[in-house]
Design a protein around this motif. Structure first.
Motif: not given
Lengths: 113, 113
Positions: B99-102, B104
């Protein structure tokens, strides 16, 4: 090891001014992302730009990517005191079976009211 | 919607001790990654877990280990603590392995004395 290197390391501006931060990286990438971190806490995702894109906008943010120079810039327009934070670029690299982000050392932005 | 949650928020340990840090990803996210951020540096990738299997490991010694549970939460264990392990430990979750967006969490601040 660090992939990206942000420039400058620290930036101090007045509210209302624009802030520009630069990032250089070393290897081929799938995408490049910018994150904000307030006071050493969690990272907030700001914007993602893919390797086949050259420019992207999101609100007051503008990101450019130059894959030939392996560099990116983040522009914050009309800055606010609340924009005071550390800003990191992170690259997602091509190849491999896992997905990891490689971060630079960050730019500490101070926006003075 | 709850974001990524990490516990504890702060921890003080003595050299040689062992520590366990915990992370609950966003509901529906199956990938959890761990990062170490020492003061003044960007986060460094430690592990990625996806579907309860280790999918990637950074350049960290075997004293560092992790696991992911059936509910996709994760634990990071560090044995034989050294002073240099003092850092902010960040957990990131994403929907898929690549997936491109993490997203946090707020991190666990570990101090080794």
């Amino acid at each position: 090891s660090q992939q990206g290197e942000e420039d400058p390391q620290a930036l101090s501006i007045q509210e209302g001014e624009n802030a520009t931060m630069n990032c250089s990286y070393k290897t081929s990438i799938n995408n490049l992302q910018w994150y904000r971190q307030n006071s050493g806490r969690g990272l907030v995702h700001l914007i993602l730009i893919r390797s086949n894109e050259r420019e992207k906008h999101s609100g007051r943010l503008r990101v450019t990517l130059d894959t030939s120079k392996k560099s990116s810039s983040l522009l914050i327009t009309a800055s606010r005191a609340a924009d005071t934070a550390s800003y990191f670029c992170a690259t997602a690299n091509t190849g491999g079976s896992n997905y990891k982000l490689t971060f630079g050392k960050g730019t500490l932005l101070t926006v003075n009211p | 919607d709850a974001g990524v949650t990490q516990s504890p928020t702060h921890l003080i340990k003595t050299r040689g001790q062992q520590v366990t840090l915990r992370c609950s990803p966003i509901s529906g996210h199956k990938s959890v990654s761990w990062y170490q951020q020492v003061l003044g540096q960007g986060p460094q990738f430690i592990f990625q877990y996806y579907e309860k299997e280790e999918r990637g490991r950074g350049n960290f010694p075997d004293r560092f280990s992790a696991r992911q549970f059936p509910n996709y939460s994760s634990e990071l264990n560090v044995n034989a603590l050294l002073l240099g392990d003092s850092a902010l430990y960040l957990c990131a979750s994403s929907q898929t392995q690549k997936n491109t967006e993490a997203f946090f969490g707020q991190g666990t601040r570990l101090t080794v004395v």
